[in-house]
Design a protein around this motif. Structure first.
Motif, PDB file in Angstrom:
ATOM      1  N   SER A 149      -5.354   7.033   4.916  1.00 20.71           N
ATOM      2  CA  SER A 149      -4.593   5.943   5.538  1.00 20.71           C
ATOM      3  C   SER A 149      -3.316   6.464   6.180  1.00 20.71           C
ATOM      4  O   SER A 149      -2.715   7.445   5.729  1.00 20.71           O
ATOM      5  CB  SER A 149      -4.208   4.886   4.487  1.00 20.71           C
ATOM      6  OG  SER A 149      -5.347   4.362   3.830  1.00 20.71           O
ATOM      7  N   VAL A 150      -2.914   5.782   7.244  1.00 22.02           N
ATOM      8  CA  VAL A 150      -1.613   6.020   7.895  1.00 22.02           C
ATOM      9  C   VAL A 150      -0.978   4.664   8.118  1.00 22.02           C
ATOM     10  O   VAL A 150      -1.659   3.633   8.132  1.00 22.02           O
ATOM     11  CB  VAL A 150      -1.772   6.761   9.237  1.00 22.02           C
ATOM     12  CG1 VAL A 150      -2.291   8.173   9.019  1.00 22.02           C
ATOM     13  CG2 VAL A 150      -2.694   5.994  10.190  1.00 22.02           C
ATOM     14  N   VAL A 195      -1.158  -0.777   8.826  1.00 16.72           N
ATOM     15  CA  VAL A 195      -1.852   0.272   8.075  1.00 16.72           C
ATOM     16  C   VAL A 195      -3.225   0.451   8.705  1.00 16.72           C
ATOM     17  O   VAL A 195      -3.934  -0.528   8.935  1.00 16.72           O
ATOM     18  CB  VAL A 195      -2.014  -0.099   6.587  1.00 16.72           C
ATOM     19  CG1 VAL A 195      -2.838   0.965   5.867  1.00 16.72           C
ATOM     20  CG2 VAL A 195      -0.661  -0.275   5.915  1.00 16.72           C
ATOM     21  N   VAL A 196      -3.585   1.696   9.014  1.00 20.51           N
ATOM     22  CA  VAL A 196      -4.935   2.008   9.491  1.00 20.51           C
ATOM     23  C   VAL A 196      -5.604   2.880   8.436  1.00 20.51           C
ATOM     24  O   VAL A 196      -5.077   3.935   8.063  1.00 20.51           O
ATOM     25  CB  VAL A 196      -4.919   2.731  10.852  1.00 20.51           C
ATOM     26  CG1 VAL A 196      -6.349   3.008  11.312  1.00 20.51           C
ATOM     27  CG2 VAL A 196      -4.180   1.906  11.889  1.00 20.51           C
ATOM     28  N   LEU A 253       0.792  -1.227   0.000  1.00 22.65           N
ATOM     29  CA  LEU A 253       0.000   0.000   0.000  1.00 22.65           C
ATOM     30  C   LEU A 253       0.833   1.290   0.000  1.00 22.65           C
ATOM     31  O   LEU A 253       0.486   2.219  -0.737  1.00 22.65           O
ATOM     32  CB  LEU A 253      -0.975  -0.018   1.178  1.00 22.65           C
ATOM     33  CG  LEU A 253      -1.890   1.197   1.301  1.00 22.65           C
ATOM     34  CD1 LEU A 253      -3.294   0.800   1.751  1.00 22.65           C
ATOM     35  CD2 LEU A 253      -1.310   2.233   2.287  1.00 22.65           C
ATOM     36  N   PRO A 254       1.919   1.411   0.775  1.00 18.96           N
ATOM     37  CA  PRO A 254       2.663   2.671   0.733  1.00 18.96           C
ATOM     38  C   PRO A 254       3.204   3.019  -0.646  1.00 18.96           C
ATOM     39  O   PRO A 254       3.486   4.189  -0.923  1.00 18.96           O
ATOM     40  CB  PRO A 254       3.803   2.433   1.738  1.00 18.96           C
ATOM     41  CG  PRO A 254       3.240   1.434   2.695  1.00 18.96           C
ATOM     42  CD  PRO A 254       2.427   0.513   1.838  1.00 18.96           C
ATOM     43  N   LEU A 301      -7.991  -2.044  10.009  1.00 18.57           N
ATOM     44  CA  LEU A 301      -6.588  -2.376  10.227  1.00 18.57           C
ATOM     45  C   LEU A 301      -6.127  -3.429   9.225  1.00 18.57           C
ATOM     46  O   LEU A 301      -6.853  -4.374   8.912  1.00 18.57           O
ATOM     47  CB  LEU A 301      -6.400  -2.912  11.653  1.00 18.57           C
ATOM     48  CG  LEU A 301      -4.984  -3.324  12.059  1.00 18.57           C
ATOM     49  CD1 LEU A 301      -4.068  -2.098  12.099  1.00 18.57           C
ATOM     50  CD2 LEU A 301      -4.994  -4.021  13.411  1.00 18.57           C
ATOM     51  N   ARG A 302      -4.914  -3.267   8.735  1.00 18.03           N
ATOM     52  CA  ARG A 302      -4.293  -4.233   7.828  1.00 18.03           C
ATOM     53  C   ARG A 302      -2.784  -4.055   7.919  1.00 18.03           C
ATOM     54  O   ARG A 302      -2.302  -3.249   8.719  1.00 18.03           O
ATOM     55  CB  ARG A 302      -4.776  -4.030   6.383  1.00 18.03           C
ATOM     56  CG  ARG A 302      -4.668  -2.585   5.915  1.00 18.03           C
ATOM     57  CD  ARG A 302      -4.905  -2.459   4.423  1.00 18.03           C
ATOM     58  NE  ARG A 302      -3.773  -2.999   3.674  1.00 18.03           N
ATOM     59  CZ  ARG A 302      -3.777  -3.135   2.350  1.00 18.03           C
ATOM     60  NH1 ARG A 302      -4.835  -2.816   1.639  1.00 18.03           N
ATOM     61  NH2 ARG A 302      -2.699  -3.605   1.723  1.00 18.03           N
ATOM     62  N   ASP A 303      -2.023  -4.816   7.137  1.00 10.06           N
ATOM     63  CA  ASP A 303      -0.613  -4.503   6.986  1.00 10.06           C
ATOM     64  C   ASP A 303      -0.398  -4.003   5.564  1.00 10.06           C
ATOM     65  O   ASP A 303      -1.349  -3.641   4.869  1.00 10.06           O
ATOM     66  CB  ASP A 303       0.297  -5.684   7.366  1.00 10.06           C
ATOM     67  CG  ASP A 303       0.128  -6.914   6.473  1.00 10.06           C
ATOM     68  OD1 ASP A 303      -0.424  -6.794   5.365  1.00 10.06           O
ATOM     69  OD2 ASP A 303       0.571  -8.006   6.885  1.00 10.06           O
ATOM     70  N   TYR A 304       0.836  -3.974   5.082  1.00  7.04           N
ATOM     71  CA  TYR A 304       1.094  -3.371   3.779  1.00  7.04           C
ATOM     72  C   TYR A 304       0.404  -4.110   2.634  1.00  7.04           C
ATOM     73  O   TYR A 304       0.179  -3.526   1.571  1.00  7.04           O
ATOM     74  CB  TYR A 304       2.591  -3.330   3.497  1.00  7.04           C
ATOM     75  CG  TYR A 304       3.379  -2.284   4.258  1.00  7.04           C
ATOM     76  CD1 TYR A 304       2.822  -1.556   5.303  1.00  7.04           C
ATOM     77  CD2 TYR A 304       4.709  -2.031   3.930  1.00  7.04           C
ATOM     78  CE1 TYR A 304       3.558  -0.616   5.993  1.00  7.04           C
ATOM     79  CE2 TYR A 304       5.460  -1.083   4.606  1.00  7.04           C
ATOM     80  CZ  TYR A 304       4.884  -0.383   5.638  1.00  7.04           C
ATOM     81  OH  TYR A 304       5.625   0.557   6.322  1.00  7.04           O
TER      82      TYR A 304
END
Length: 276
Positions: free
Chosen positions: A108-109, A179-180, A94-95, A133-136
């Motif tokens: 998102s942050v 990731v939120v 995601l980033p 909530l998740r990760d990348y």
């Protein structure tokens, strides 16, 4: 060339999940080669394949590091992947794509790493409301109440508890950091759009709802933003928000995005290799 995983029980055959795509490629005169997915994950794959200037992988998910290793091994065989490792990472995590799609996707942050204190610090930047909530690379949406949905971003005890449960479930598969995403209310089902060279070439149902393709899809805001990312082959999952706006739920590398069971795999192969 199309690259697919071999059947773990019989490496001389295509993995059953990708066999129809491989058959469609062969029917169109496209070379097909197999790779050992389990060996790629372990990092000990030995690749011996015929040379190809434009290879596309259609297989199970790989981490960015695993994909980089595969690309290096293929390059030694004279096989050039259409999607370079840095492009894969940008689409897969995601980033890598968020800033380019910021205006059409939930706010998102994220953190670097799995420190729960850093998760709390990042969450504060979103203020109040609900979040996801998740990760990348992945959420745990099938564990929605306990490891995905954050009903109150200011409830730090709940955020920490849900973060810990998420870590427990993701285990060694946890990627990058937390990731939120700000929770938005959607209606209807998701569409999966397929993009080759920055252009949307196919629209299918999402694999989770293969019999339900939403109508009235409007990509007018999304299309130039995806094109600007300049990624060779990606999928963009979109859904309608309750106010009518079409929103991007996820962008992913198309090589590891699942194909819905109700769609014709020949459509995908023809879109990937239009010159043939």
């Amino acid at each position: 060339m199309l690259l697919v995983p071999g059947d773990p029980l019989n490496p001389r055959r295509d993995d059953p999940h990708f066999a129809a795509q491989a058959a469609a490629a062969r029917a169109l005169g496209i070379a097909v080669a197999r790779v050992d997915h389990d060996a790629l994950v372990r990092g000990d794959a030995v690749l011996r394949l015929p040379a190809a200037e434009d290879a596309v992988y259609r297989g199970w998910m790989l981490s960015a590091d695993q994909y980089d290793s595969m690309a290096s091994g293929l390059e030694a065989c004279g096989v050039q992947l259409r999607t370079a490792p840095d492009e894969y990472k940008a689409a897969h995590e995601l980033p890598g794509w968020y800033e380019g799609l910021r205006t059409v996707t939930p706010e998102s942050v994220w953190t670097e790493g799995d420190d729960l204190i850093e998760l709390l610090k990042a969450t504060r930047a979103l203020g109040g409301g609900a979040g996801v909530l998740r990760d990348y690379v992945k959420s745990m949406k099938h564990y929605w109440p306990g490891a995905c949905y954050l009903p109150d971003l200011t409830d730090e005890a709940a955020v920490e508890r849900i973060g810990a449960r998420f870590l427990e479930l993701r285990d060694d598969a946890f990627t990058g950091g937390f990731v939120v995403r700000r929770y938005e209310q959607f209606t209807g089902s998701e569409a999966r759009t397929w993009w080759v060279g920055g252009r949307c070439v196919l629209t299918t149902p999402h694999p989770d709802t293969p019999d339900d393709l939403p109508t009235g899809l409007d990509l007018i805001e999304i299309e130039p933003l995806v094109a600007e990312l300049a990624l060779p082959f990606v999928t963009v999952d979109v859904i309608r928000r309750t106010d009518g706006a079409w929103r991007v739920v996820e962008l992913g590398d198309g090589q590891v995005s699942d194909w819905p069971a109700t769609a014709d795999p020949a459509d995908l192969i023809s879109a990937l290799f239009p010159q043939l």
